[in-house]
Scaffold this motif. Structure first.
Motif, PDB file in Angstrom:
ATOM      1  N   VAL A 217       0.864  -1.202  -0.043  1.00  0.00           N
ATOM      2  CA  VAL A 217       0.107  -0.093  -0.124  1.00  0.00           C
ATOM      3  C   VAL A 217       0.713   1.199   0.112  1.00  0.00           C
ATOM      4  CG1 VAL A 217      -1.910  -1.014   1.200  1.00  0.00           C
ATOM      5  CG2 VAL A 217      -0.243   0.154   2.602  1.00  0.00           C
ATOM      6  N   SER A 218       0.290   2.500  -0.466  1.00  0.00           N
ATOM      7  CA  SER A 218       1.067   3.514  -0.595  1.00  0.00           C
ATOM      8  C   SER A 218       0.179   4.588   0.090  1.00  0.00           C
ATOM      9  CB  SER A 218       1.289   4.079  -2.064  1.00  0.00           C
ATOM     10  OG  SER A 218       2.098   4.988  -2.222  1.00  0.00           O
ATOM     11  N   LYS A 219       0.987   5.542   0.953  1.00  0.00           N
ATOM     12  CA  LYS A 219       0.213   6.615   1.386  1.00  0.00           C
ATOM     13  C   LYS A 219       0.130   7.932   0.778  1.00  0.00           C
ATOM     14  CE  LYS A 219      -0.068   8.929   6.313  1.00  0.00           C
ATOM     15  NZ  LYS A 219       0.442   8.976   7.539  1.00  0.00           N
ATOM     16  N   GLY A 220      -1.115   8.233   0.134  1.00  0.00           N
ATOM     17  CA  GLY A 220      -1.274   9.543  -0.585  1.00  0.00           C
ATOM     18  C   GLY A 220      -1.485  10.717   0.566  1.00  0.00           C
ATOM     19  N   GLN A 221      -1.714  11.776  -0.117  1.00  0.00           N
ATOM     20  CA  GLN A 221      -2.113  13.022   0.856  1.00  0.00           C
ATOM     21  C   GLN A 221      -3.483  13.017   1.622  1.00  0.00           C
ATOM     22  OE1 GLN A 221      -2.262  16.341  -2.015  1.00  0.00           O
ATOM     23  NE2 GLN A 221      -0.039  16.673  -1.970  1.00  0.00           N
ATOM     24  N   GLU A 222      -4.502  12.220   1.047  1.00  0.00           N
ATOM     25  CA  GLU A 222      -5.783  11.943   1.844  1.00  0.00           C
ATOM     26  C   GLU A 222      -5.859  10.608   2.111  1.00  0.00           C
ATOM     27  OE1 GLU A 222      -8.737  13.917  -0.631  1.00  0.00           O
ATOM     28  OE2 GLU A 222      -7.785  15.891  -0.565  1.00  0.00           O
ATOM     29  N   ALA A 223      -5.218   9.600   1.632  1.00  0.00           N
ATOM     30  CA  ALA A 223      -5.848   8.272   1.839  1.00  0.00           C
ATOM     31  C   ALA A 223      -4.633   7.341   1.509  1.00  0.00           C
ATOM     32  CB  ALA A 223      -7.104   7.836   1.190  1.00  0.00           C
ATOM     33  N   ILE A 224      -4.916   5.963   2.011  1.00  0.00           N
ATOM     34  CA  ILE A 224      -4.001   5.082   1.944  1.00  0.00           C
ATOM     35  C   ILE A 224      -4.539   4.061   0.612  1.00  0.00           C
ATOM     36  CG2 ILE A 224      -3.006   2.991   2.814  1.00  0.00           C
ATOM     37  CD1 ILE A 224      -2.991   4.193   5.594  1.00  0.00           C
ATOM     38  N   TYR A 225      -3.384   4.051  -0.449  1.00  0.00           N
ATOM     39  CA  TYR A 225      -4.105   3.184  -1.584  1.00  0.00           C
ATOM     40  C   TYR A 225      -3.422   2.046  -1.846  1.00  0.00           C
ATOM     41  CZ  TYR A 225      -6.175   7.627  -2.816  1.00  0.00           C
ATOM     42  OH  TYR A 225      -6.945   8.904  -2.893  1.00  0.00           O
ATOM     43  N   ILE A 226      -4.182   0.856  -2.378  1.00  0.00           N
ATOM     44  CA  ILE A 226      -3.575  -0.332  -2.701  1.00  0.00           C
ATOM     45  C   ILE A 226      -2.763  -0.300  -3.912  1.00  0.00           C
ATOM     46  CG2 ILE A 226      -4.062  -2.636  -3.422  1.00  0.00           C
ATOM     47  CD1 ILE A 226      -5.094  -2.289  -0.756  1.00  0.00           C
ATOM     48  N   LEU A 227      -1.462  -0.800  -3.809  1.00  0.00           N
ATOM     49  CA  LEU A 227      -0.592  -0.786  -5.053  1.00  0.00           C
ATOM     50  C   LEU A 227      -0.803  -2.304  -5.665  1.00  0.00           C
ATOM     51  CD1 LEU A 227       2.827   0.833  -3.836  1.00  0.00           C
ATOM     52  CD2 LEU A 227       1.265   1.605  -5.733  1.00  0.00           C
ATOM     53  N   ALA A 228      -0.674  -3.265  -4.841  1.00  0.00           N
ATOM     54  CA  ALA A 228      -0.942  -4.733  -5.352  1.00  0.00           C
ATOM     55  C   ALA A 228      -1.511  -5.466  -4.070  1.00  0.00           C
ATOM     56  CB  ALA A 228       0.532  -5.246  -5.622  1.00  0.00           C
ATOM     57  N   ALA A 229      -1.853  -6.701  -4.472  1.00  0.00           N
ATOM     58  CA  ALA A 229      -2.412  -7.587  -3.407  1.00  0.00           C
ATOM     59  C   ALA A 229      -2.357  -8.850  -3.735  1.00  0.00           C
ATOM     60  CB  ALA A 229      -3.953  -7.042  -2.768  1.00  0.00           C
ATOM     61  N   THR A 230      -2.425  -9.847  -2.973  1.00  0.00           N
ATOM     62  CA  THR A 230      -2.504 -11.342  -3.268  1.00  0.00           C
ATOM     63  C   THR A 230      -3.310 -12.087  -2.131  1.00  0.00           C
ATOM     64  OG1 THR A 230      -0.647 -11.975  -2.038  1.00  0.00           O
ATOM     65  CG2 THR A 230      -0.413 -11.462  -4.068  1.00  0.00           C
ATOM     66  N   GLY A 231      -4.026 -13.213  -2.436  1.00  0.00           N
ATOM     67  CA  GLY A 231      -4.664 -13.988  -1.324  1.00  0.00           C
ATOM     68  C   GLY A 231      -6.202 -13.830  -1.553  1.00  0.00           C
ATOM     69  N   ASP A 232      -6.840 -14.040  -0.264  1.00  0.00           N
ATOM     70  CA  ASP A 232      -8.273 -14.103  -0.220  1.00  0.00           C
ATOM     71  C   ASP A 232      -8.929 -12.525  -0.465  1.00  0.00           C
ATOM     72  OD1 ASP A 232      -8.169 -16.476   0.354  1.00  0.00           O
ATOM     73  OD2 ASP A 232      -7.997 -16.272   2.751  1.00  0.00           O
ATOM     74  N   TYR A 233      -8.199 -11.736  -0.098  1.00  0.00           N
ATOM     75  CA  TYR A 233      -8.653 -10.277  -0.392  1.00  0.00           C
ATOM     76  C   TYR A 233      -7.783  -9.463  -1.275  1.00  0.00           C
ATOM     77  CZ  TYR A 233     -10.691 -11.172   4.079  1.00  0.00           C
ATOM     78  OH  TYR A 233     -11.237 -11.944   5.276  1.00  0.00           O
TER      79      TYR A 233
END
Length: 528
Positions: A217-233
């Motif tokens: 995940v990456s922290k933006g100015q207003e929120a945290i965003y997903i860069l990549a993910a694996t698994g059940d979610y």
């Protein structure tokens, strides 16, 4: 084995210690293959060791009753920990032949082989131990239940330690190889996805390891965003993390950002990265087992390498973004001199990328075409203003001067070894060539015109016809489409014209997104 010897072997069941009834089921088990032509041997071995447990795992027994069965069963179970192997079966040396098969053909060097014989005269201990790669030799008459327990326990300890060393070696090799691969990745999202994939590989060395959930995940100015993910979610990229991850994961990620450091926990770990430019990222990895000291050591080595790679990616992105701005600025300078909107450059770039993708180019190449096409008219900086902005009809001499902008643009750009600039040089040089060979500057035809030039030609003409210039009014959309139909195979590559019409809604969406209100006539009915 005769009846007396069988009775002697069965004696060891009498020494059995108190049975631990109702022991809990353990998912992971040590595989033990019993190879013997006597059914009683299988039954008694299973009975005596039924409650055996080592390192939290019980035993899984697999039986083979002759040499042929044994060869297949052993081949099918390469993760076997122990093989209890009889010597005399189909032939007097069946067991010894199986040993050679295991070590020399299958090359299973880690499995512990315990030779059990009821006829030691057929396979004397000294000769067998010397000439065959076995790990223990037992006469069946000496194996009481306690001695069998001790033998199995000793063999499993040995197998476990060998596998720890083997897995540690594999883990380090993966770190070395994956770190080198990561430094080749230039896209932040591909990089983040690669990190998660390789962490899963490094940590799950056993093929039976449970699935893992992980996030970058990456922290933006207003929120945290997903860069990549694996698994059940496994959500789409670039969505807010709180929209998709479980509450306990969100808390852990937020705490890591707040404390600016990662940590290890019973069922997961986090790792914090901050670049010199202030960009913050977190890796969250949720595994199925508690991490031991060696696992943590591997993670720390790997993540240290990843930290360097993260920094390189950010620096590379900064350089690339600067280059992109310069490229678009150069294109806009040329258009500004001819009193044309800078949005012309943007629209031609976006049309070109869409056409390139639909033509079949990979994303990376299409993006290069997008950037490079913004400099298609950069050679106009060498054309005098009086000619460039003349409202009336050009003389033949003035038109020849205008045509030279393709040559000037190529001369400006063709000395670079950068892929984007080399592509821009091709486009600047060939975007006025025509498919029928009637274009300029070289009168190229068909596929002798580079595909980059053919794409830019179509994109440039579509936007130019729909734009108001000092020397003309904007054409209505339907007239432009009629012109394209007429010029398919003449001015334009017919395949690209087909792609253009097949993707007309996407083309018009780009046009409307970067529209100059005074330049375009609205023609929604043209889509029908």
């Amino acid at each position: 084995m005769d009846r007396n010897q069988q009775d002697d072997f069965l004696i060891f069941a009498e020494d059995e210690q108190e049975n631990i009834a109702g022991a809990g089921y353990v998912k992971e088990r040590w595989k033990v293959i019993i190879v013997d032509d006597e059914t009683e041997v299988h039954n008694v071995t299973r009975m005596v060791l039924s409650d055996f447990e080592f390192d939290g795992k019980s035993l899984e027994f697999i039986s083979a009753y002759n040499e042929t069965e044994a060869l297949q069963v052993i081949k099918d179970n390469p993760d076997t920990a122990i093989i209890l192997l009889d010597v005399v079966m189909d032939q007097d040396d069946s067991g010894l032949r199986i040993v050679k098969y295991i070590r020399e053909q299958l090359k299973y060097h880690w499995v512990r082989i315990i030779l059990r014989t009821g006829q030691p005269g057929q396979a004397p201990e000294k000769i067998v131990i010397t000439n065959y790669d076995i790990n223990d030799y037992k006469e069946k008459t000496e194996l009481t239940s306690q001695k069998l327990f001790t033998t199995i326990m000793s063999a499993l300890r040995s197998f476990r330690d060998i596998m720890v060393i083997e897995n540690n070696k594999i883990g380090l090799e993966k770190i070395i190889n994956s770190s080198a691969d990561l430094f080749e990745l230039k896209s932040m999202r591909k990089f983040a996805s690669g990190v998660l994939t390789q962490l899963t590989s490094i940590m799950n060395l056993n093929k039976n390891a449970l699935h893992c959930n992980s996030y970058a995940v990456s922290k933006g100015q207003e929120a945290i965003y997903i860069l990549a993910a694996t698994g059940d979610y496994c959500p789409d990229e670039n969505v807010r993390v709180e929209e998709v991850v479980p509450e306990h994961v969100l808390r852990s990620i937020e705490n890591t950002f707040r404390e600016k450091k990662g940590d290890f926990f019973d069922d997961h770990f986090t790792w914090y990265f901050e670049s010199k430019t202030g960009s913050e990222n977190v890796i969250y990895f949720e595994g199925s087992v508690k991490l031991n000291e060696w696992n943590r050591y591997l993670i720390e080595i790997y993540c240290s390498n990843v930290s360097v790679a993260f920094e390189n990616i950010y620096l590379n992105e900064e350089v690339e973004n600067t280059q992109k701005e310069i490229i678009f600025t150069l294109g806009e300078i040329a258009e500004t001199r001819s009193k044309e909107t800078g949005y012309h450059v943007k629209r031609v770039a976006e049309y070109s990328k869409l056409l390139a993708l639909k033509y079949g180019m990979p994303e990376e190449e299409a993006e290069i075409v997008r950037l490079a096409s913004s400099m298609h008219d950069v050679g106009k900086v060498a054309v005098p203003d009086a000619i460039l902005n003349k409202p009336g009809k050009l003389t033949s001499e003035e038109f020849e001067t205008i045509k030279n902008h393709t040559i000037h643009g190529y001369a400006m750009l063709n000395h670079s070894n950068r892929e984007i600039i080399k592509t821009a040089a091709i486009i600047a040089h060939q975007h006025h060539e025509k498919f029928n060979g009637q274009g300029y500057p070289n009168g190229l035809s068909g596929e002798n015109i580079h595909i980059y030039g053919r794409i830019a030609a179509l994109a440039d003409v579509f936007d130019a016809l729909g734009s108001e210039r000092v020397y003309k009014k904007a054409w209505p959309l339907e007239e432009i489409l009629d012109y394209f139909r007429q010029e398919s195979g003449q001015h334009f590559d017919p395949r690209l014209v087909s792609i253009f019409f097949d993707n007309l809604p996407g083309i018009l969406k780009i046009r409307d997104q970067y529209t100059d209100a005074a330049n375009y006539q609205s023609e929604p009915e043209a889509l029908t």
